[in-house]
Design an enzyme around this catalytic site. Structure first.
Site, short mmCIF file in Angstrom:
data_model
loop_
_atom_site.label_atom_id
_atom_site.label_comp_id
_atom_site.label_asym_id
_atom_site.label_seq_id
_atom_site.Cartn_x
_atom_site.Cartn_y
_atom_site.Cartn_z
N GLU A 33 9.97 -2.38 22.31
CA GLU A 33 9.40 -2.19 23.65
C GLU A 33 8.99 -3.54 24.22
O GLU A 33 8.27 -4.30 23.59
CB GLU A 33 8.22 -1.22 23.60
CG GLU A 33 7.45 -1.07 24.90
CD GLU A 33 8.31 -0.72 26.11
OE1 GLU A 33 9.09 0.25 26.04
OE2 GLU A 33 8.23 -1.45 27.14
N MET A 36 5.06 -1.76 27.74
CA MET A 36 4.01 -0.91 27.19
C MET A 36 4.60 0.38 26.62
O MET A 36 5.47 0.99 27.26
CB MET A 36 3.00 -0.56 28.28
CG MET A 36 2.10 -1.74 28.65
SD MET A 36 1.01 -1.35 30.00
CE MET A 36 2.08 -1.53 31.41
N GLY A 38 5.13 4.11 25.98
CA GLY A 38 4.93 5.22 26.92
C GLY A 38 5.81 5.09 28.15
O GLY A 38 6.01 6.06 28.88
N GLY A 39 6.32 3.87 28.40
CA GLY A 39 7.27 3.67 29.49
C GLY A 39 6.69 3.95 30.86
O GLY A 39 5.47 3.90 31.07
N CYS A 41 6.59 6.78 32.71
CA CYS A 41 5.85 8.02 32.94
C CYS A 41 4.36 7.84 32.69
O CYS A 41 3.53 8.12 33.54
CB CYS A 41 6.42 9.13 32.05
SG CYS A 41 5.49 10.65 32.16
N HIS A 444 -2.86 41.02 39.45
CA HIS A 444 -3.30 40.86 40.83
C HIS A 444 -4.67 40.17 40.83
O HIS A 444 -5.50 40.50 40.00
CB HIS A 444 -3.43 42.23 41.49
CG HIS A 444 -4.05 42.16 42.84
ND1 HIS A 444 -3.36 41.71 43.94
CD2 HIS A 444 -5.32 42.44 43.27
CE1 HIS A 444 -4.16 41.74 45.00
NE2 HIS A 444 -5.35 42.17 44.61
C1 FAD Z 1 5.66 6.60 40.67
C2 FAD Z 1 6.47 7.53 39.82
C3 FAD Z 1 6.07 8.84 39.67
C4 FAD Z 1 6.82 9.70 38.86
N1 FAD Z 1 6.41 11.00 38.75
C5 FAD Z 1 7.12 11.85 38.00
C6 FAD Z 1 6.70 13.19 37.83
O1 FAD Z 1 5.68 13.62 38.37
N2 FAD Z 1 7.46 14.00 37.05
C7 FAD Z 1 8.59 13.56 36.45
O2 FAD Z 1 9.22 14.35 35.73
N3 FAD Z 1 9.01 12.29 36.59
C8 FAD Z 1 8.30 11.43 37.34
N4 FAD Z 1 8.71 10.13 37.47
C9 FAD Z 1 9.95 9.72 36.79
C10 FAD Z 1 9.66 9.43 35.30
O3 FAD Z 1 8.62 8.50 35.18
C11 FAD Z 1 10.91 8.91 34.63
O4 FAD Z 1 11.97 9.80 34.85
C12 FAD Z 1 10.71 8.77 33.13
O5 FAD Z 1 9.64 7.90 32.84
C13 FAD Z 1 11.99 8.24 32.49
O6 FAD Z 1 11.77 8.04 31.14
P1 FAD Z 1 12.73 7.10 30.30
O7 FAD Z 1 12.37 7.37 28.90
O8 FAD Z 1 14.12 7.28 30.71
O9 FAD Z 1 12.35 5.62 30.73
P2 FAD Z 1 10.97 4.86 30.87
O10 FAD Z 1 9.82 5.77 30.76
O11 FAD Z 1 11.07 4.04 32.10
O12 FAD Z 1 10.93 3.90 29.60
C14 FAD Z 1 11.81 2.82 29.45
C15 FAD Z 1 11.13 1.77 28.59
O13 FAD Z 1 12.09 0.81 28.17
C16 FAD Z 1 11.49 -0.48 28.18
N5 FAD Z 1 12.57 -1.48 28.23
C17 FAD Z 1 13.44 -1.70 29.25
N6 FAD Z 1 14.32 -2.66 28.91
C18 FAD Z 1 14.01 -3.06 27.66
C19 FAD Z 1 14.54 -4.02 26.78
N7 FAD Z 1 15.61 -4.76 27.11
N8 FAD Z 1 13.95 -4.20 25.57
C20 FAD Z 1 12.87 -3.47 25.21
N9 FAD Z 1 12.33 -2.52 26.02
C21 FAD Z 1 12.89 -2.32 27.22
C22 FAD Z 1 10.62 -0.44 29.42
O14 FAD Z 1 9.61 -1.44 29.36
C23 FAD Z 1 10.06 0.98 29.35
O15 FAD Z 1 8.84 1.02 28.64
C24 FAD Z 1 7.98 9.24 38.22
C25 FAD Z 1 8.37 7.90 38.37
C26 FAD Z 1 7.62 7.05 39.14
C27 FAD Z 1 8.05 5.62 39.28
#
Ligand code: FAD
Ligand code: NAD
Length: 459
Positions: A33, A36, A38-39, A41, A444
């Site tokens: 990572e 942070m 948790g990414g 979300c 209800h």
């Molecule tokens: C403001 C906002 C509100 C949202 N609200 C909702 C909601 O209410 N409900 C919902 O379902 N979705 C919501 N989403 C969308 C949701 O956050 C994403 O769909 C979800 O987080 C995707 O998860 P993921 O695991 O694909 O990626 P992410 O959670 O983005 O995780 C990717 C991780 O990879 C890491 N990374 C990237 N490149 C590298 C690298 N080269 N080396 C090491 N680490 C790396 C990043 O730092 C990050 O921590 C929202 C998004 C935003 C921006």
């Protein structure tokens, strides 16, 4: 060079649970990572926005309490306290995810940025300046997405906000202009309007919530405008500059050009995949023209043993989809299952107030497919629970097949729409037909009880 059974790039919504489960299944696993755990979300997506929206909801409810006969005087919003509460919740979620990784045997967390340096080899640049090289049999890419920034004249010369930086505001903007009228733009726009900002939403297409039916979009437009938001469709920004700490935003629309003065500008025009620094050409992993990684229905890329999960594979960009991606990959690889993304349900909920809960086909999609369908629709002003609680905005709409009586889709624009939609989602998954729901017994007075009345509209 250290070798792992599996390396996961990105500790997001798919990566963390996958890493833990693979390690628990006896696979020597590492998760890398760069920012942070948790990414998006947890850190700058769902969790912080929904805590902020809860505060905005409280401010709005307080302002509306007089309608329910409760006088509470003037309402004061303290954005510093709202941010502190948000930060505490985010920290606790992130710490929980981190603890889960540390307490899993056979799982290493490597803090750094990963890039391919061989077909099954990664080089990780750590925050302490080291370059670590690892190889693995399986590589899972879960690198997510980041805010898309448009090329606009003057944008790089001003301090614009993104969905990440807006979370750190401690003063309420006087006038917030939001570029983009969909999930991110509208959730923030309504929240800041409720905190006391003047808010203008600029949407380049002809309607906000572009993927939704016309009636959903127009009803939401009316609701937001009645609350005081300004919504300008067919509009984008031509140029922006800052003069004496005031943003001069020159709009460009099909009808006229005008300049809006604002204190803050939020860019919310979508997100881009984080793939450019991965050196995907080294293993030969194919992407589309926007940089999303191409995968098959089992989420494997064109390179055997390399998978892409979550936002980065261009599927619906939701946390529950990223999480479901993990379950597909894990069950296929470890439990020898035959799971795929084909035909999985894709529910979602936009956390405006009222919420929009969506599942299955929209009316427009049913029409486009040339299906024989019927529409059941009821305004929330006819729903007992809505009237009793003072939540009468919006409507419920379901698309049904008149022959099989199956529910094909639903758009619920209502208080607690996400929960109401989930009832219909379960019915769709279990093949429960609309006539069963029409005559079903619900407690209800609940919102779900009004699904009786919704399908009664088809009688
Ligand atoms: C403001 C906002 C509100 C949202 N609200 C909702 C909601 O209410 N409900 C919902 O379902 N979705 C919501 N989403 C969308 C949701 O956050 C994403 O769909 C979800 O987080 C995707 O998860 P993921 O695991 O694909 O990626 P992410 O959670 O983005 O995780 C990717 C991780 O990879 C890491 N990374 C990237 N490149 C590298 C690298 N080269 N080396 C090491 N680490 C790396 C990043 O730092 C990050 O921590 C929202 C998004 C935003 C921006
Ligand atoms: N409640 C939720 O589930 C939730 C909440 C927030 C974000 N998300 C996820 O985050 C992703 C990104 O959300 P988003 O709202 O930023 O993107 P989006 O792609 O959903 O919407 C972007 C909007 O900006 C408009 N736009 C694009 N370029 C523009 C321009 N130059 N000028 C004016 N308008 C322009 C588009 O027409 C569109 O309406 C979504 O795909 C969604 O999956 C989900």
């Amino acid at each position: 060079m250290k070798h792992y059974d599996a390396i996961i790039i990105g500790a997001g919504q798919a990566g963390v649970p996958l890493a833990k489960k693979l390690a628990e299944a006896g696979k020597k696993t590492a998760i890398v990572e760069q920012r942070m755990v948790g990414g998006t979300c947890i850190n700058d997506g769902c969790t912080p926005t929904k805590t902020i929206i809860a505060s905005a909801h409280a401010a709005h409810q307080a302002g509306m309490a007089g309608h329910l006969g409760v006088e509470i005087g003037s309402v004061k919003v303290d954005l510093k306290k709202i941010k502190k509460r948000k930060d505490e919740i985010v920290d606790s979620f992130r710490n929980g995810a981190q603890k889960g990784i540390f307490s899993t045997k056979g799982l290493d967390l490597i803090q750094g940025s990963a890039t391919f340096s061989g077909p099954k080899e990664l080089t990780i640049a750590t925050s302490t300046g080291e370059q670590l090289v690892f190889s693995a049999d399986w590589i899972f890419i879960n690198t997510g997405a980041q805010p898309k920034i448009p090329e606009l004249k003057g944008l790089n010369d001003i301090n614009y906000l993104t969905s990440t930086s807006i979370l750190d505001l401690t003063e309420i903007p006087e006038h917030l202009v939001v570029l983009g009228g969909n999930y991110i733009g509208l959730e923030f726009a309504q929240a800041f309007q409720r905190f006391g900002s003047k808010v203008t939403v600029l949407e380049k297409s002809s309607k906000i919530m572009g993927r939704e039916d016309e009636d959903v979009s127009s009803e939401m437009t009316k609701i937001l405008e009645d609350e005081g938001l300004e919504i300008l469709t067919n509009t984008t920004i031509k140029e922006v500059k800052e003069e004496l700490k005031v943003l001069q935003i020159q709009l460009s629309s099909s009808t006229k050009t005008k300049t809006v003065k604002a204190s803050h500008l939020l860019i919310a025009i979508g997100r881009s995949p984080q793939t450019s620094s991965l050196n995907l050409d080294i293993p030969g992993v194919k992407t589309d023209e926007q940089g999303y990684i191409l995968v098959n229905e089992r989420l494997e890329t064109n390179v055997k043993g390399v998978y892409a999960l979550g936002d980065v594979n261009g599927g619906p960009a939701f946390t529950h989809i990223a999480y479901n991606d993990y379950t597909i990959v894990y069950r296929n690889l470890i439990e020898k299952g035959k799971h795929s993304t084909k035909d999985r349900q894709v529910p979602y909920c936009m956390f405006t107030d009222p919420q929009l809960g969506r599942i299955g086909l929209s009316e427009a999609a049913a029409k486009a497919k040339g299906l024989d369908f019927k529409v059941a629709k009821i305004p929330m002003s006819q729903v007992a629970r809505g009237i009793e609680t003072g939540q009468t905005l919006g409507f419920m709409k379901a698309i049904v097949d008149p022959k099989s009586k199956k529910i094909l889709g639903a758009s619920i624009l209502a208080a607690e729409a996400g929960e109401i939609m989930a009832v219909l989602q379960m019915a769709m998954a279990g093949g429960i037909t609309y006539d069963k729901i029409r005559y079903g017994v619900f407690a209800h007075p609940t919102f779900s009880e009004s699904l009786n009345n919704l399908f009664m509209k088809l009688d």
